[in-house]
Design a protein around this motif. Structure first.
Motif, mmCIF file in Angstrom:
data_model
loop_
_atom_site.group_PDB
_atom_site.id
_atom_site.type_symbol
_atom_site.label_atom_id
_atom_site.label_comp_id
_atom_site.label_asym_id
_atom_site.label_seq_id
_atom_site.Cartn_x
_atom_site.Cartn_y
_atom_site.Cartn_z
ATOM 1 N N PHE A 118 79.082 -72.653 63.808
ATOM 2 C CA PHE A 118 80.845 -71.868 64.316
ATOM 3 C C PHE A 118 80.553 -70.876 64.598
ATOM 4 O O PHE A 118 80.264 -70.187 65.687
ATOM 5 C CB PHE A 118 81.710 -71.978 63.319
ATOM 6 C CG PHE A 118 82.382 -70.450 63.438
ATOM 7 C CD1 PHE A 118 83.676 -70.912 64.322
ATOM 8 C CD2 PHE A 118 82.609 -69.692 63.123
ATOM 9 C CE1 PHE A 118 84.765 -70.203 64.674
ATOM 10 C CE2 PHE A 118 83.513 -68.695 62.792
ATOM 11 C CZ PHE A 118 84.190 -68.873 63.673
ATOM 12 N N LEU A 119 79.249 -69.680 63.855
ATOM 13 C CA LEU A 119 78.306 -68.811 64.494
ATOM 14 C C LEU A 119 78.144 -68.205 65.603
ATOM 15 O O LEU A 119 77.962 -67.412 66.373
ATOM 16 C CB LEU A 119 77.733 -68.048 62.900
ATOM 17 C CG LEU A 119 78.894 -67.883 61.870
ATOM 18 C CD1 LEU A 119 77.377 -67.507 60.100
ATOM 19 C CD2 LEU A 119 79.784 -67.280 61.570
ATOM 20 N N ALA A 120 77.657 -69.605 65.757
ATOM 21 C CA ALA A 120 76.455 -69.226 66.940
ATOM 22 C C ALA A 120 77.467 -69.726 68.355
ATOM 23 O O ALA A 120 76.851 -68.980 69.144
ATOM 24 C CB ALA A 120 75.313 -70.392 67.379
ATOM 25 N N GLN A 121 78.426 -70.156 68.509
ATOM 26 C CA GLN A 121 78.724 -71.320 70.003
ATOM 27 C C GLN A 121 80.229 -69.890 69.708
ATOM 28 O O GLN A 121 80.714 -69.502 70.595
ATOM 29 C CB GLN A 121 79.206 -72.922 69.525
ATOM 30 C CG GLN A 121 77.890 -73.198 69.590
ATOM 31 C CD GLN A 121 76.812 -73.060 70.626
ATOM 32 O OE1 GLN A 121 77.843 -73.432 71.677
ATOM 33 N NE2 GLN A 121 75.664 -73.514 70.602
ATOM 34 N N GLU A 122 80.469 -69.581 68.588
ATOM 35 C CA GLU A 122 82.350 -69.310 68.858
ATOM 36 C C GLU A 122 81.858 -67.487 68.113
ATOM 37 O O GLU A 122 83.425 -66.911 68.774
ATOM 38 C CB GLU A 122 83.108 -69.815 67.693
ATOM 39 C CG GLU A 122 83.822 -71.152 68.602
ATOM 40 C CD GLU A 122 84.701 -72.002 68.046
ATOM 41 O OE1 GLU A 122 85.528 -71.167 67.946
ATOM 42 O OE2 GLU A 122 84.662 -73.079 67.583
ATOM 43 N N ILE A 123 81.049 -66.993 67.776
ATOM 44 C CA ILE A 123 80.935 -65.667 67.605
ATOM 45 C C ILE A 123 80.323 -65.024 68.833
ATOM 46 O O ILE A 123 80.473 -64.091 69.258
ATOM 47 C CB ILE A 123 80.713 -65.046 66.036
ATOM 48 C CG1 ILE A 123 81.772 -66.087 65.258
ATOM 49 C CG2 ILE A 123 80.544 -63.567 65.717
ATOM 50 C CD1 ILE A 123 83.054 -65.296 65.396
ATOM 51 N N SER A 124 78.632 -65.682 68.103
ATOM 52 C CA SER A 124 77.155 -64.412 69.210
ATOM 53 C C SER A 124 75.845 -65.402 68.336
ATOM 54 O O SER A 124 75.970 -64.995 67.228
ATOM 55 C CB SER A 124 77.556 -63.628 68.710
ATOM 56 O OG SER A 124 75.667 -63.091 69.995
ATOM 57 N N PRO A 125 75.068 -66.713 69.206
ATOM 58 C CA PRO A 125 74.115 -66.397 68.777
ATOM 59 C C PRO A 125 72.924 -65.358 67.805
ATOM 60 O O PRO A 125 72.242 -64.936 67.292
ATOM 61 C CB PRO A 125 73.514 -66.827 69.759
ATOM 62 C CG PRO A 125 73.815 -66.895 71.130
ATOM 63 C CD PRO A 125 75.335 -66.361 70.437
ATOM 64 N N ASP A 126 73.781 -64.465 68.100
ATOM 65 C CA ASP A 126 72.980 -62.925 68.450
ATOM 66 C C ASP A 126 73.799 -62.596 66.803
ATOM 67 O O ASP A 126 73.133 -61.202 66.087
ATOM 68 C CB ASP A 126 73.581 -61.749 68.774
ATOM 69 C CG ASP A 126 72.360 -61.321 70.469
ATOM 70 O OD1 ASP A 126 71.357 -62.391 70.774
ATOM 71 O OD2 ASP A 126 73.083 -61.277 71.341
ATOM 72 N N THR A 127 74.277 -63.320 66.164
ATOM 73 C CA THR A 127 75.043 -62.688 64.775
ATOM 74 C C THR A 127 74.156 -62.722 63.838
ATOM 75 O O THR A 127 72.968 -63.588 63.653
ATOM 76 C CB THR A 127 75.247 -63.945 64.389
ATOM 77 O OG1 THR A 127 77.304 -63.669 65.191
ATOM 78 C CG2 THR A 127 76.858 -63.535 62.731
#
Length: 321
Positions: A261-270
């Motif tokens: 979820f973090l990588a796909q829907e927030i950002s892989p730069d999270t």
């Protein structure tokens, strides 16, 4: 095309940084938001519980907090992430009580039993200024979800007293979107946990079945406001989102799903801190919640970390936590 993973994209010179809230204070917008937020405590919906009690009359709901917040402690915290603690500490203000009921909480005496003192707006503002005077790199509000109106109220006073440090909103992510929107242009650094992915597990261990849904929406809103984490030239956080995730036994947290979820829907730069310090605490024991009555294994931690990398995440807190 290969993604740009240069860390230089996430560096801001310290001398070009200004705490987000200063412009809103100069315009008068911060004062207006604070006054309205306090007035809305007559029918409190400051968090997703939406208890509807009149906290201005010291009625209490799930968080067991009335008109003024309960503060457990405030001090320069050297145990936070490197980018927050630096060399002089993160200026933490620990609020007591919580809108979740995590059965494994490692601060159970604070979050559930209410250890601390009822704190006036003036005293809360003074705490911020004391931490700034002590040399802390930021002001770090811990478990603020149910106290957003009071934080805004005290912040106005602290700014008038000379506060200039970045603000860290250190949360479970069980936040209402309305409260988060009040913080738009005020908070510099959001540091939410993403605790558990599955609603049934959330009900069992957090006593909030809607936690995953609420957390996803909250983290999206936080990222909309401040974006990926930006550091200064010394590696200190200035603005952006930093996610914490505590790995649990038997992968009951759903680490792989959360990382995806973090990588796909927030950002892989999270920027993510995958934490390994789970231990049985709170209500967990051999008879109650026996499935989580142990520490995690090295393999369980490594599986969570591998899942994060496979999802496309690449910015991690480097210390073993």
């Amino acid at each position: 095309m290969m993604a740009d993973r240069s860390t230089n994209r996430f560096v801001m010179p310290r001398d070009s940084f200004q705490a987000a809230y200063l412009d809103l204070h100069r315009s008068g917008e911060l004062q207006q938001r604070a006054a309205q937020a306090i007035a809305d405590l007559t029918h409190c919906e400051a968090c997703p519980r939406q208890c509807g009690v009149n906290r201005l009359e010291n009625e209490t709901g799930v968080c067991k907090t009335g008109r003024d917040p309960i503060v457990s402690s405030h001090f320069p915290h050297m145990g936070e992430e490197d980018c927050l603690r630096g060399w002089r500490g993160s200026g933490t203000i620990f609020f007591s009580m919580c809108n979740l009921r995590c059965v494994f909480c490692q601060n159970y005496d604070i979050s559930q039993e209410g250890h601390g003192r009822i704190t006036s707006p003036e005293r809360l503002a003074a705490m911020m200024l004391e931490l700034q005077t002590a040399g802390c790199h930021n002001i770090n509000f811990v478990t603020p979800e149910h106290n957003v109106p009071q934080v805004l109220e005290a912040l106005v006073l602290a700014i008038e007293g000379g506060l200039r440090l970045p603000l860290v909103y250190n949360t479970s992510a069980y936040d209402s979107l309305e409260s988060l929107r009040l913080l738009d242009g005020i908070v510099d650094i959001y540091m939410p946990d993403f605790k558990i992915w599955d609603p049934e597990h959330s009900m069992r261990y957090l006593k909030a079945k809607d936690y995953p849904q609420v957390a996803r929406a909250a983290i999206k809103e936080m990222h909309r406001q401040v974006g990926a984490l930006t550091l200064d030239q010394h590696g200190l956080a200035l603005r952006g989102v930093l996610i914490r995730h505590l790995v649990m036994p038997e992968d009951l947290a759903g680490s792989s799903e959360i990382m995806h979820f973090l990588a796909q829907e927030i950002s892989p730069d999270t920027f993510v801190n995958i934490m390994r310090q789970y231990r049985p605490s709170g209500k967990v024991g051999a008879e109650d919640y026996p499935e989580i009555n142990r520490r995690i294994s090295h393999r369980e931690y490594q599986q969570a970390f591998i899942a994060a990398r496979q999802a496309g995440l690449w910015r991690f807190d480097q210390r073993l936590r």
